[in-house]
Write a protein that holds these residues in place. Structure first.
Motif, PDB file in Angstrom:
ATOM      1  N   GLU A  29       0.826  -1.206   0.000  1.00 39.19           N
ATOM      2  CA  GLU A  29       0.000   0.000   0.000  1.00 39.19           C
ATOM      3  C   GLU A  29       0.864   1.262   0.000  1.00 39.19           C
ATOM      4  O   GLU A  29       0.513   2.261  -0.623  1.00 39.19           O
ATOM      5  CB  GLU A  29      -0.938   0.011   1.212  1.00 39.19           C
ATOM      6  CG  GLU A  29      -1.968   1.132   1.218  1.00 39.19           C
ATOM      7  CD  GLU A  29      -2.841   1.129  -0.030  1.00 39.19           C
ATOM      8  OE1 GLU A  29      -3.159   2.237  -0.532  1.00 39.19           O
ATOM      9  OE2 GLU A  29      -3.188   0.042  -0.524  1.00 39.19           O
ATOM     10  N   SER A 158     -17.928  -7.285  -0.546  1.00 39.52           N
ATOM     11  CA  SER A 158     -17.181  -6.102  -0.103  1.00 39.52           C
ATOM     12  C   SER A 158     -18.107  -4.915   0.078  1.00 39.52           C
ATOM     13  O   SER A 158     -18.990  -4.675  -0.752  1.00 39.52           O
ATOM     14  CB  SER A 158     -16.085  -5.760  -1.114  1.00 39.52           C
ATOM     15  OG  SER A 158     -15.120  -6.784  -1.177  1.00 39.52           O
ATOM     16  N   ILE A 309     -11.109   0.156  -3.292  1.00 39.19           N
ATOM     17  CA  ILE A 309     -11.425  -1.243  -2.984  1.00 39.19           C
ATOM     18  C   ILE A 309     -11.780  -2.016  -4.247  1.00 39.19           C
ATOM     19  O   ILE A 309     -11.268  -3.109  -4.482  1.00 39.19           O
ATOM     20  CB  ILE A 309     -12.573  -1.319  -1.952  1.00 39.19           C
ATOM     21  CG1 ILE A 309     -12.123  -0.754  -0.599  1.00 39.19           C
ATOM     22  CG2 ILE A 309     -13.025  -2.777  -1.770  1.00 39.19           C
ATOM     23  CD1 ILE A 309     -13.247  -0.614   0.416  1.00 39.19           C
ATOM     24  N   LEU A 313      -9.835  -5.234  -6.108  1.00 40.38           N
ATOM     25  CA  LEU A 313     -10.434  -6.551  -6.290  1.00 40.38           C
ATOM     26  C   LEU A 313     -10.262  -7.082  -7.710  1.00 40.38           C
ATOM     27  O   LEU A 313     -10.326  -8.290  -7.936  1.00 40.38           O
ATOM     28  CB  LEU A 313     -11.928  -6.505  -5.962  1.00 40.38           C
ATOM     29  CG  LEU A 313     -12.318  -6.234  -4.493  1.00 40.38           C
ATOM     30  CD1 LEU A 313     -13.814  -6.063  -4.377  1.00 40.38           C
ATOM     31  CD2 LEU A 313     -11.832  -7.369  -3.593  1.00 40.38           C
ATOM     32  N   VAL A 322     -13.561  -7.165   1.241  1.00 43.58           N
ATOM     33  CA  VAL A 322     -13.082  -6.032   2.040  1.00 43.58           C
ATOM     34  C   VAL A 322     -14.302  -5.384   2.669  1.00 43.58           C
ATOM     35  O   VAL A 322     -15.232  -4.971   1.967  1.00 43.58           O
ATOM     36  CB  VAL A 322     -12.330  -5.017   1.163  1.00 43.58           C
ATOM     37  CG1 VAL A 322     -11.898  -3.814   1.997  1.00 43.58           C
ATOM     38  CG2 VAL A 322     -11.140  -5.673   0.480  1.00 43.58           C
ATOM     39  N   GLN A 323     -14.311  -5.297   3.983  1.00 44.84           N
ATOM     40  CA  GLN A 323     -15.461  -4.739   4.702  1.00 44.84           C
ATOM     41  C   GLN A 323     -14.970  -3.726   5.721  1.00 44.84           C
ATOM     42  O   GLN A 323     -14.211  -4.070   6.623  1.00 44.84           O
ATOM     43  CB  GLN A 323     -16.260  -5.856   5.382  1.00 44.84           C
ATOM     44  CG  GLN A 323     -16.794  -6.882   4.386  1.00 44.84           C
ATOM     45  CD  GLN A 323     -17.502  -8.052   5.045  1.00 44.84           C
ATOM     46  OE1 GLN A 323     -17.382  -8.283   6.243  1.00 44.84           O
ATOM     47  NE2 GLN A 323     -18.255  -8.817   4.258  1.00 44.84           N
ATOM     48  N   GLU A 324     -15.404  -2.484   5.562  1.00 44.80           N
ATOM     49  CA  GLU A 324     -14.940  -1.403   6.433  1.00 44.80           C
ATOM     50  C   GLU A 324     -16.124  -0.654   7.025  1.00 44.80           C
ATOM     51  O   GLU A 324     -17.020  -0.213   6.284  1.00 44.80           O
ATOM     52  CB  GLU A 324     -14.048  -0.430   5.653  1.00 44.80           C
ATOM     53  CG  GLU A 324     -12.767  -1.065   5.140  1.00 44.80           C
ATOM     54  CD  GLU A 324     -11.832  -0.057   4.478  1.00 44.80           C
ATOM     55  OE1 GLU A 324     -12.123   1.159   4.560  1.00 44.80           O
ATOM     56  OE2 GLU A 324     -10.818  -0.497   3.894  1.00 44.80           O
TER      57      GLU A 324
END
Length: 363
Positions: A29, A158, A309, A313, A322-324
Motif C-alpha cells: 500500500e 465487499s 477497494i 479486487l 473487504v469490509q470497512e
C-alpha cells in the motif's frame, strides 16, 4: 510523461509502477500510494486503450443509477461521492461508466454491462434495508463489486459503510444528556439500509433512558430542504412539540432551521438540532464554530475508498471481501443547548407587521 519516465523518477521498475497503477494486490500500500501521488503530481495519464488491449480489460468501473425520485441519488451528497470515486479512477487510468435507468431496470443494466464487457467492476449505491436482489445477481455475474453501505447482517461481499446506528444513538444520547425528552427524528427513506439503521440507533438511545418513542415525532421521506421544513413545521404545531430534532441530512436540517425561524424560535436556544453532515465540499457546516452539531463523515472520502477497494479486487479472484465500518465524528456546533421548558412552543413571528424594532445595547 511516459510510464518509463515515471518509473525512472521513482527509482522503481516499470512493472512495479504499472502494477501499482492497476491495483495489483502484491504491491504494498505504501508503494501504491507513492506511485499514485507521483502520477498525480506529474499529470501522468496512461494510454487507456493500449492498456485495455494489453490486459484484456475494459479499464472502466460501472455505476447504475435509478431514475426514480424515490432514490436519493441526484443530489449534492451523490455528486461528492462520485467526485471522490472519479479522482481515484482517473489516477489509475480508469473511466467511469454511468448508466441512468428507469425503475426496475437496474438488474438488466448490470447484466448488459457484464455481458458486453463494458466494465471491469461495479460500485453499488443505496442498498436496501432487508433483501437486495442486486447482490446475488452481481455475485452470479462474477464481476468484482463494492457496496456503499450494507444489506442486513449476513454478508459475504465487499462494502464500506459508516456506523449509522451508533452514530444516531450518540446524537440522541447527547440531546438526552442536555435534558431533552421530546426528541423528534426526521429521517431518510427507511426502506434504505442507512435510514433503517439510524432509526434503530435513535430508538435504542430513547429506550436506554426509559423514554417512550412517540410515532408523531418520527417522519421518513426523501431528504430535501422542503421536507425538513414541512416535517418540523408539523411537529412544532403539536400540542406537545419537540424540544429537539435528530436529522438525517444537513440539507434537510436547513429546512428544519427555516421552520424554527418561521415559528419565532431560536436554533440552539429554544430548540436543539443534531444532524448528519456528509462534509460536502461546497455546502459546508465547518467553521470555527459550526452552525449545526453534527455526526460528520466525508462522503467524498468514502467515494475515494470505495473506488480503491473495487480496483484492488480486479484481478484478485481469491481475495477475501473487504469490509470497512467507519465511525462518525460528533462535532459540537451552535444548534444544541440545554432543555428549556416551553422552548419548543410556537411564538409570534419576530418580524411581523406589528413587530417593533429590536435595538441592541448601545445602538
Amino acid at each position: 510523461m511516459k510510464l518509463k519516465d515515471l518509473a525512472q523518477h521513482l527509482g522503481l521498475s516499470q512493472t512495479t509502477v504499472s502494477r501499482a497503477l492497476n491495483g495489483y494486490p502484491e504491491v504494498s500500500e505504501a508503494t501504491r500510494q507513492r506511485v499514485l501521488d507521483a502520477a498525480r503530481q506529474h499529470h501522468y495519464r496512461p494510454n487507456t486503450r493500449a492498456r485495455g488491449l494489453a490486459t484484456g480489460r475494459a479499464m472502466a468501473i460501472g455505476h447504475v443509477i435509478p431514475l426514480s425520485s424515490k432514490y436519493e441519488m441526484v443530489n449534492p451528497v451523490f455528486a461528492d461521492f462520485i467526485a471522490g470515486a472519479g479522482e481515484t479512477y482517473s489516477a489509475r487510468g480508469y473511466d467511469m461508466v454511468m448508466s441512468v435507468v428507469a425503475d426496475g431496470e437496474e438488474e438488466r443494466a448490470y447484466v448488459q454491462m457484464a455481458g458486453k464487457g463494458l466494465v471491469d467492476g461495479l460500485l453499488v449505491h443505496a442498498p436496501r434495508s432487508a433483501q437486495d436482489a442486486r447482490i446475488p445477481l452481481l455475485q452470479r455475474l462474477g464481476l468484482p463489486f463494492v457496496v456503499h453501505g450494507r444489506v442486513g447482517d449476513a454478508q459475504d461481499f465487499s462494502w464500506l459503510d459508516i456506523d449509522n446506528a451508533r452514530s444516531f444513538q450518540r446524537a440522541t444520547e447527547l440531546l438526552l444528556d442536555l435534558g431533552h425528552r421530546r426528541i423528534a427524528l426526521i429521517n431518510g427513506l427507511e426502506f434504505m439500509d442507512f435510514a433503517a439503521r439510524r432509526r434503530r440507533g435513535y430508538l435504542a438511545a430513547l429506550s436506554g433512558r426509559g423514554v417512550a418513542a412517540d410515532p408523531a415525532l418520527m417522519q421518513a421521506r426523501e431528504m430535501t430542504e422542503p421536507y425538513g421544513f414541512r416535517a418540523a413545521q408539523q411537529m412544532l404545531a403539536l400540542p406537545d412539540p419537540p424540544s429537539a430534532f435528530v436529522v438525517s441530512s444537513y440539507i434537510t436540517a436547513m429546512g428544519v432551521r427555516r421552520a424554527l425561524s418561521a415559528a419565532g424560535l431560536e436554533l440552539g436556544r429554544d430548540v436543539s438540532v443534531v444532524t448528519h453532515d456528509d462534509d460536502l465540499s461546497y455546502l459546508s457546516n465547518q467553521g470555527e464554530v459550526p452552525i449545526f452539531t453534527a455526526t460528520r463523515s466525508s462522503v467524498r472520502q468514502a467515494g475515494r475508498r470505495c473506488a480503491e477497494i473495487v480496483l484492488g479486487l480486479i484481478g484478485s479472484e481469491a481475495a477475501a471481501p473487504v469490509q470497512e465500518l467507519w465511525e462518525t465524528e460528533l462535532t459540537l456546533g451552535l444548534s444544541t443547548g440545554p432543555y428549556r421548558p416551553g422552548g419548543g412552543a410556537r411564538r409570534p413571528p419576530p418580524h411581523g407587521p406589528l413587530a417593533s424594532p429590536v435595538r441592541r445595547a448601545g445602538s
